[in-house]
Structure formats: C-alpha cells, structure tokens
Scaffold this active site. Structure first.
Site, PDB file in Angstrom:
ATOM      1  N   PHE A   1       0.824  -1.050  -0.129  1.00 55.91           N
ATOM      2  CA  PHE A   1      -0.206   0.071   0.144  1.00 55.91           C
ATOM      3  C   PHE A   1       0.854   1.273   0.033  1.00 55.91           C
ATOM      4  O   PHE A   1       2.074   1.020  -0.199  1.00 55.91           O
ATOM      5  CB  PHE A   1      -0.850  -0.196   1.177  1.00 55.91           C
TER       6      PHE A   1
ATOM      7  N   GLN B   1      -8.351  14.027   3.779  1.00 55.46           N
ATOM      8  CA  GLN B   1      -7.699  13.106   2.838  1.00 55.46           C
ATOM      9  C   GLN B   1      -8.507  13.144   1.351  1.00 55.46           C
ATOM     10  O   GLN B   1      -9.567  12.534   1.324  1.00 55.46           O
ATOM     11  CB  GLN B   1      -7.371  11.700   3.456  1.00 55.46           C
TER      12      GLN B   1
ATOM     13  N   HIS C   1      -8.344  11.241  -2.118  1.00 58.71           N
ATOM     14  CA  HIS C   1      -7.592   9.772  -2.333  1.00 58.71           C
ATOM     15  C   HIS C   1      -7.162   9.998  -3.626  1.00 58.71           C
ATOM     16  O   HIS C   1      -8.068  10.567  -4.544  1.00 58.71           O
ATOM     17  CB  HIS C   1      -8.440   8.440  -2.253  1.00 58.71           C
TER      18      HIS C   1
ATOM     19  N   LEU D   1     -14.077   4.979  -5.335  1.00 59.50           N
ATOM     20  CA  LEU D   1     -12.693   4.478  -5.282  1.00 59.50           C
ATOM     21  C   LEU D   1     -11.993   3.296  -6.101  1.00 59.50           C
ATOM     22  O   LEU D   1     -12.893   2.418  -6.345  1.00 59.50           O
ATOM     23  CB  LEU D   1     -12.513   4.099  -3.881  1.00 59.50           C
TER      24      LEU D   1
ATOM     25  N   GLU E   1      -5.914   1.785  -3.578  1.00 54.12           N
ATOM     26  CA  GLU E   1      -4.641   1.907  -3.519  1.00 54.12           C
ATOM     27  C   GLU E   1      -3.719   0.795  -3.885  1.00 54.12           C
ATOM     28  O   GLU E   1      -2.769   0.474  -4.290  1.00 54.12           O
ATOM     29  CB  GLU E   1      -4.221   2.587  -2.295  1.00 54.12           C
TER      30      GLU E   1
ATOM     31  N   ARG F   1      -0.708   9.407   0.061  1.00 59.24           N
ATOM     32  CA  ARG F   1      -1.816   9.892  -0.415  1.00 59.24           C
ATOM     33  C   ARG F   1      -1.759  11.226  -0.742  1.00 59.24           C
ATOM     34  O   ARG F   1      -2.084  11.950  -1.561  1.00 59.24           O
ATOM     35  CB  ARG F   1      -3.103   9.350   0.053  1.00 59.24           C
TER      36      ARG F   1
ATOM     37  N   HIS G   1     -12.131  11.567   0.743  1.00 57.54           N
ATOM     38  CA  HIS G   1     -11.901  10.137   0.926  1.00 57.54           C
ATOM     39  C   HIS G   1     -12.229   9.888   2.390  1.00 57.54           C
ATOM     40  O   HIS G   1     -12.728   8.981   2.921  1.00 57.54           O
ATOM     41  CB  HIS G   1     -10.739   9.154   0.487  1.00 57.54           C
TER      42      HIS G   1
ATOM     43  N   GLU H   1     -13.468   6.254  12.689  1.00 60.08           N
ATOM     44  CA  GLU H   1     -13.334   7.500  11.977  1.00 60.08           C
ATOM     45  C   GLU H   1     -13.939   8.599  12.485  1.00 60.08           C
ATOM     46  O   GLU H   1     -13.143   9.963  12.292  1.00 60.08           O
ATOM     47  CB  GLU H   1     -13.924   7.285  10.400  1.00 60.08           C
TER      48      GLU H   1
ATOM     49  N   ARG I   1      -3.484   9.945   6.595  1.00 62.03           N
ATOM     50  CA  ARG I   1      -3.709   8.485   6.955  1.00 62.03           C
ATOM     51  C   ARG I   1      -2.908   7.660   5.841  1.00 62.03           C
ATOM     52  O   ARG I   1      -2.982   7.901   4.700  1.00 62.03           O
ATOM     53  CB  ARG I   1      -4.804   8.235   7.116  1.00 62.03           C
TER      54      ARG I   1
HETATM   55  C1  LIG Z   1     -14.439   3.264  -0.515  1.00 59.28           C
HETATM   56  C2  LIG Z   1     -13.692   3.239   0.754  1.00 59.28           C
HETATM   57  C3  LIG Z   1     -12.588   2.141   0.752  1.00 59.28           C
HETATM   58  C4  LIG Z   1     -12.041   2.172   1.849  1.00 59.28           C
HETATM   59  N1  LIG Z   1     -10.994   1.061   1.982  1.00 59.28           N
HETATM   60  C5  LIG Z   1     -10.207   1.137   3.292  1.00 59.28           C
HETATM   61  C6  LIG Z   1      -9.097   0.174   3.261  1.00 59.28           C
HETATM   62  O1  LIG Z   1      -9.065  -0.732   2.354  1.00 59.28           O
HETATM   63  N2  LIG Z   1      -8.571   0.081   4.435  1.00 59.28           N
HETATM   64  C7  LIG Z   1      -8.831   1.048   5.485  1.00 59.28           C
HETATM   65  O2  LIG Z   1      -8.015   0.788   6.528  1.00 59.28           O
HETATM   66  N3  LIG Z   1      -9.668   1.786   5.618  1.00 59.28           N
HETATM   67  C8  LIG Z   1     -10.396   2.163   4.290  1.00 59.28           C
HETATM   68  N4  LIG Z   1     -11.308   2.987   4.340  1.00 59.28           N
HETATM   69  C9  LIG Z   1     -11.682   3.728   5.402  1.00 59.28           C
HETATM   70  C10 LIG Z   1     -12.658   3.121   6.353  1.00 59.28           C
HETATM   71  O3  LIG Z   1     -13.142   1.939   5.538  1.00 59.28           O
HETATM   72  C11 LIG Z   1     -13.407   3.895   7.242  1.00 59.28           C
HETATM   73  O4  LIG Z   1     -12.581   4.720   7.887  1.00 59.28           O
HETATM   74  C12 LIG Z   1     -14.001   2.697   8.324  1.00 59.28           C
HETATM   75  O5  LIG Z   1     -14.443   1.803   7.690  1.00 59.28           O
HETATM   76  C13 LIG Z   1     -14.748   3.646   9.302  1.00 59.28           C
HETATM   77  O6  LIG Z   1     -15.419   2.763   9.926  1.00 59.28           O
HETATM   78  P1  LIG Z   1     -16.503   3.277  11.358  1.00 59.28           P
HETATM   79  O7  LIG Z   1     -16.945   2.227  11.997  1.00 59.28           O
HETATM   80  O8  LIG Z   1     -15.632   4.406  11.965  1.00 59.28           O
HETATM   81  O9  LIG Z   1     -17.630   4.043  10.637  1.00 59.28           O
HETATM   82  P2  LIG Z   1     -18.773   3.299   9.561  1.00 59.28           P
HETATM   83  O10 LIG Z   1     -18.544   1.974   9.102  1.00 59.28           O
HETATM   84  O11 LIG Z   1     -19.042   4.363   8.616  1.00 59.28           O
HETATM   85  O12 LIG Z   1     -20.224   2.929  10.256  1.00 59.28           O
HETATM   86  C14 LIG Z   1     -20.839   4.143  10.988  1.00 59.28           C
HETATM   87  C15 LIG Z   1     -22.011   3.862  11.804  1.00 59.28           C
HETATM   88  O13 LIG Z   1     -22.664   4.806  12.507  1.00 59.28           O
HETATM   89  C16 LIG Z   1     -24.034   4.653  12.251  1.00 59.28           C
HETATM   90  N5  LIG Z   1     -24.605   6.037  12.566  1.00 59.28           N
HETATM   91  C17 LIG Z   1     -24.329   7.114  11.733  1.00 59.28           C
HETATM   92  N6  LIG Z   1     -24.848   8.140  12.329  1.00 59.28           N
HETATM   93  C18 LIG Z   1     -25.899   7.469  13.028  1.00 59.28           C
HETATM   94  C19 LIG Z   1     -26.992   8.407  13.637  1.00 59.28           C
HETATM   95  N7  LIG Z   1     -27.273   9.586  13.842  1.00 59.28           N
HETATM   96  N8  LIG Z   1     -27.595   7.263  14.548  1.00 59.28           N
HETATM   97  C20 LIG Z   1     -27.473   6.165  14.557  1.00 59.28           C
HETATM   98  N9  LIG Z   1     -26.458   5.475  13.740  1.00 59.28           N
HETATM   99  C21 LIG Z   1     -25.706   6.144  13.158  1.00 59.28           C
HETATM  100  C22 LIG Z   1     -24.248   4.041  10.898  1.00 59.28           C
HETATM  101  O14 LIG Z   1     -25.290   3.497  10.721  1.00 59.28           O
HETATM  102  C23 LIG Z   1     -23.030   3.110  10.827  1.00 59.28           C
HETATM  103  O15 LIG Z   1     -23.710   2.016  11.592  1.00 59.28           O
HETATM  104  C24 LIG Z   1     -12.103   3.164   2.893  1.00 59.28           C
HETATM  105  C25 LIG Z   1     -13.048   4.165   2.766  1.00 59.28           C
HETATM  106  C26 LIG Z   1     -14.032   4.153   1.867  1.00 59.28           C
HETATM  107  C27 LIG Z   1     -14.897   5.278   1.672  1.00 59.28           C
END
Ligand SMILES: Cc1cc2nc3c(=O)[nH]c(=O)nc-3n(C[C@H](O)[C@H](O)[C@H](O)COP(=O)(O)OP(=O)(O)OC[C@H]3O[C@@H](n4cnc5c(N)ncnc54)[C@H](O)[C@@H]3O)c2cc1C
Length: 567
Positions: free
Chosen positions: A113, A226, A228, A238, A241, A275, A338, A371, A382
C-alpha cells in the site's frame, strides 16, 4: 425509557469492535445504527488492514512510517499502540473467522500500500471491510448483544456535566425513545458527504461529530481532509490503492510517469508515495495542462493477471462506471475526498474531552472510536490500511474502558423533557411548506467544500467558503419535506443529517483557516512550507454561542523527531 450500561452509536467496524469488547468486559451493551449494521460504510473498504506480520517488518517500522505519513502531526503514543497491539487484533479477527488471503506457504498474504515499501496490508480479495464486518456481526449474534437496527440518534443527553444517554428515532415507526446509559461510545464514522463528490456512501454525514460538538466535546485536526489519488470522475468511486501497491503506474497526457519527477519528492516510492503527496502531484499535472479531461491515467495493463486474480471489484467498477477494461487500457482517475483524519478528540482509551475555559478536561461518560474519533494515529495524513486497524484496535480499547467506567458509577437521573424538544424539532420541520429541499442545499455545500477546501487552499478561498456555508446555514431553517409521515421517512432523516453536516463544514473551514502552514493533506498556497516551530501542534475546535472557537494542543512525540519528508 430504555436502559443499558454502555450505548454504542454506530454499527460499523468501530462500533462492532467496541460492542464485542465491552460485552466481553462484562457490561450490558447495546449497539445502535441508522442502517442495518452490515450495511455500514466499513463494508466499502476494499484494500485491507495493516499489520507488521511480514519478514523484515516490525511494529516499530510500521509506527515510524505512520508517523512520517502523518507529517509528524500524529501523536506517537497512539501510533505505537496502533502498530504494536494491532498485530494481536489481526490474529483475533482470524480466530473469529476472517479468512484472510494466503500466500503460497499458507501465511496471511499482505499486499503493498502507500507510504511504505513493505507489504503489510492483510486482505480478503478486495472485499476486506465487508468480510470483517460480517464476521464481527456473527460474533455479536453469538453473544446475544442487543442491536437497535435502523434507529437514528437525534441528540445526546447530559446531566450534571456528564453524558448519560441519547434520544433516538426508530426509523421503521418514527417513534422516539430515550436511551439512558452510563457510558456512550460514538462510532458514527466520518463526514465524507460534506464534500461532493466523495468516495463515501450517502450515509456518511458526520452525525456523531456534530452530536459530540453540541455537548461540548473538543474536535481535533479537522483541517486534515484526505483526498484519495484514484477515484472515478463520474461518481467519486474509489479505485483501491492496492492497484498501485501491486505496481500500477500513473501517467499524464504525455504518457509520462510524472511521479518519478524530482519536484514531487517521491523518486523512491514513486506511485506508492503517501496519498497527500500523490494527490497534490496529480492536481498539479491536471492544472498545468497535462491532464486528460480533468484526470490523469491509472495504467494497470502490465499487471493485468494480478488485477484479474485479486481485484475483481475494481475491475468491474471500471468497466461498469467508466466503460474501461483496465486489463486493456488506462483508466482516467483523479483525486477525490475520501477520509477525515480529524475527529472527536480522544485519548488512547477513547475518552472524550471538553474545554473548561483554561484548557481541556475529560467529558465524563462520553467515548468515541473509529473514523469519527481522533486518537491522533493519522495526524495530517493517514496511511492506507490504517483506518480499519484504528477501528478494531481503538474500538477494543474504548469498549473495555467504557465497560469498566460503567461499572464504577450509578446511572444518572434523566429528565424526560428532552423528548418534547426533539419531537418539537420534527413537528417544526413537518409544518414548513417551502420549495427549499435538503438535497439542493447538500449539493451546494458539497461543491463549496470541494472548490475551496480541497487539495489546495488559501485564506481568500477559505473565507469565501465560510461566507457561502454561512449563507447555506441561514437557509437551512426553511428546508421542508414532501413526506410528512413517520414511517421510514428518509426525507426527514436527510434534513436532520444536513444540520450535522453543516456543523462539520464549519469546523473544517475554521480549522483550515487557523493552520497557517502546509502539512500533510493541508496545503495552503499562501503558506506553502511546513512550519514546525509554530505549527507542530493540534488545532482543536469547540462550540460557543458565537460559533466555532479555536485552541491548540501539543503533539506527543516519543521517539521520532520531525524530519524532511521524502518518499
Ligand atoms: C470506498 C472506501 C474504501 C476504503 N478502504 C479502506 C481500506 O481498504 N482500508 C482501510 O483501512 N480503510 C479503508 N477505508 C476507510 C474505512 O473504511 C473507514 O474509515 C472505516 O470503515 C470507518 O468505520 P467506522 O466504524 O468508523 O464507521 P462506519 O463503518 O461508517 O459506520 C458508522 C456507523 O454509524 C451509524 N450511524 C451514523 N450516524 C448515526 C446516527 N445519527 N444514529 C445512529 N447510527 C448512526 C451508521 O449506521 C453506521 O453503522 C475506506 C473508505 C472508503 C470510503
């Protein structure tokens, strides 16, 4: 009123990790998500999750490269924890049932990566996030953890200076409920859709960042957005990478591998530089007239066997959304919003903080992970593959700490009056009848943010962004909905989300105006150099009646002193 020890808002990777570990630590846990948990945006993560498992690699090398990737803004105590403890977290995921891809000797296969010449990214094809999410969900089912699916949080509750619950709306019925809890962990993901376009799904609207901000939590390093380097121009999708990690080239309109040029500072890692570096270089190529219809080209032809073997998803995305067979021809791509490096300021156990007039103090009862949080493992930029690890590792730590804290206190008395206020908010939205719609304002906000707070910024543009976002905010109270029913009213939800997103936009602009230097993803054309003497510090924002207020916190440096950053 519904009661639990620990309430987790968010069912993505961070939410599930906190829920599993808080439950294992003996707490009565509930997880809440506005979508079904397995539809959380973590499912979109393609490339993989980092861990220094390879021969010749070590957690110290991973930590050093993460510090360098962060442009020395990351807190090094947090980075050490991420890279050291993350290794065991990967083994744990595997024991739960995540079938990582294997090498020929049967060990976990790791792909290359950005920001490193090591192969350190464990993956399940290019569907890593989805696989981990499903395995964790199975584990939650196994231990009978309570999950409130399709519930939308509208506010957090505070009593005697501590966070003690939330009000949420059940989307399938429109019913509002008070949830009382001793600890609340915000795991609501990023705020990608504050920008248009973005690689993030439509549900990534910064809700938790705004909810925390409104109860006084400090929000840190939000200027660090960030972009991407490889996204599709038509829709922001996306292209992982991992493609460049496998050796794909970036070409300009003249067919040159421009990343080889001295001026981009990446003559060693070339396309695999971090990135921020690659996105800046692409933007310069496009602005200086060596782009192809506003893009540069990603050339995978020489690695087509590997693409067909391990990158089905991006192969299909390119074919379906750009009409390009990447095994046969280069793909037009450009930098796209991103990820947000900043977020709700936490310590390494997920605890949140607030401003007390002189400095910061803990905000009892409130935690954050994933995040939306900023334990400061990513600083100003990142590294790919470190976000999933952040969710798993800091999610675990937040879950354990929140469970222990919940055991040590009594539940607060919660006033039911807040329900009426929340109901009134919805009644007011239903009562409006204008032609102002949330979708139009949301698009306007996204375009403003992309134009003025993207890869390059300057004071004139940031002040213009501030003025235009303020104008959008003034129109927000006129937004009305066509659907006035209570059952699955996504029209209503989008109005509530827009309110959260505008908070995030204001915080990003205020932070970007404050930082008068260029570091990592924050490139100020009016302050083009990194300035360690004055700016090796975090920007924190907190809410005041006059708007976002700014303060600063020191960066924790354990062993890696800032150096010139070249790749
Ligand atoms: C296309 C893409 C590819 C990626 N690929 C990678 C990768 O290969 N490797 C890597 O390390 N990172 C990657 N990332 C980044 C990474 O996926 C995210 O930073 C990470 O998954 C975020 O996880 P999270 O649990 O913080 O949030 P999320 O998975 O976004 O979950 C948020 C949760 O909060 C809930 N929520 C939000 N607001 C409310 C509300 N008001 N009330 C109730 N529930 C709510 C949602 O329903 C959801 O369940 C990628 C990001 C993208 C966009």
């Amino acid at each position: 009123m519904i009661e639990h020890d620990v309430l987790i808002i968010g069912g993505g990777l961070a939410g599930m990790s906190t829920a599993l570990h808080a439950r294992q630590a003996g707490a009565d846990v509930a997880m809440m998500s506005k979508v079904h948990p397995t539809r959380s945006h973590s499912a979109a993560a393609q490339g993989g999750i980092n861990a220094a498992l390879g021969i010749g690699d070590s957690w110290e090398v991973h930590a050093y490269e993460t510090v360098k990737g962060s442009d020395y803004l990351g807190d090094q105590d947090a980075i050490e924890i991420l890279c050291r403890e993350g290794i065991q977290d990967i083994f744990n995921l595997e024991h739960w049932g995540v079938i990582f891809d294997r090498d020929e000797e049967g060990r976990i296969h790791m792909r290359g990566f950005g920001g490193t010449d090591k192969s350190r990214t464990c993956h399940v094809g290019d569907m890593t996030g989805q696989t981990i999410l499903h395995v964790m969900y199975e584990q939650l089912l196994k231990i009978n953890a309570k999950s409130y699916d399709e519930w939308f949080v509208t506010t957090l509750l505070m009593e005697d200076g501590a966070c003690c619950g939330a009000v949420a709306m059940e989307l399938t019925s429109g019913k509002m409920e008070i949830f009382r809890a001793k600890s609340i962990i915000i795991c609501t993901g990023g705020c990608g859709r504050v920008y248009e376009p973005s690689t993030n799904g439509l549900i990534v609207t910064g809700d938790g960042l705004s909810l925390a901000y409104r109860v006084g939590a400090l929000i840190m390093d939000m200027e660090m957005v960030q972009y991407h380097p490889t996204t599709l121009p038509a829709n922001g999708f996306l292209i992982t990478e991992g493609a460049r990690g496998e050796g794909a080239y970036l070409l300009n309109s003249e067919g040159d591998r421009f990343m080889q040029e001295e001026r981009y500072g990446a003559t060693t890692l070339v396309e695999k530089a971090s990135r921020d570096v690659v996105s800046r270089a692409e933007t310069i190529e496009i602005r200086e007239g060596r782009g192809v219809d506003g893009c540069v080209l990603l050339d995978c032809r020489h690695i087509k066997d590997r693409i067909l073997e391990a990158f089905h998803q991006i192969y299909e995305l390119a074919q379906d959304y750009a009409g390009v067979d990447i095994a046969q021809e280069p793909l037009p791509i450009r930098p796209g919003m991103h990820y947000i490096m900043g977020g709700i300021k936490t310590d390494v156990d997920g605890r949140c903080y607030r401003h007390n007039g002189n400095g910061m103090e803990p905000l009892p009862g409130l935690y954050a992970a994933g995040e939306c949080a900023c334990a400061s493992a990513h600083g100003a930029n990142r590294l790919g593959g470190n976000s999933l690890l952040d969710c798993v590792t800091f999610g675990r730590r937040a879950g354990v700490h929140a469970a222990q804290y919940a055991k040590s206190i009594k539940a607060a008395n919660v006033s039911e009056q807040v329900m009426q206020q929340e109901e009134q908010k919805i009644t007011d939205i239903f009562a409006r009848s204008t032609d102002q719609r949330a979708a139009a304002l949301r698009l306007e906000m996204g375009n403003i943010m992309h134009e003025f707070t993207g890869v390059f910024r300057d004071e004139t543009g940031l002040l213009e962004a501030q003025r235009q976002i303020h104008a959008v905010r003034e129109r927000y109270p006129n937004v009305s909905v066509d659907d006035k029913g209570r059952v699955f009213n996504t029209d209503l939800v989008s109005v509530l989300e827009l309110d959260y997103m505008l908070d995030c936009a204001e915080i990003i602009i205020a932070s970007a105006l404050a930082r008068k230097e260029s570091r990592g993803a924050h490139t100020r054309t009016d302050y083009p150099e990194r300035d360690d003497e004055n700016w090796l510090k975090h920007v924190v924002v907190y809410q005041t009646p006059e708007g976002p207020a700014i303060d600063y916190l020191p960066v924790t440096i354990t062993k890696w002193k800032p150096e010139v950053r070249k790749y």
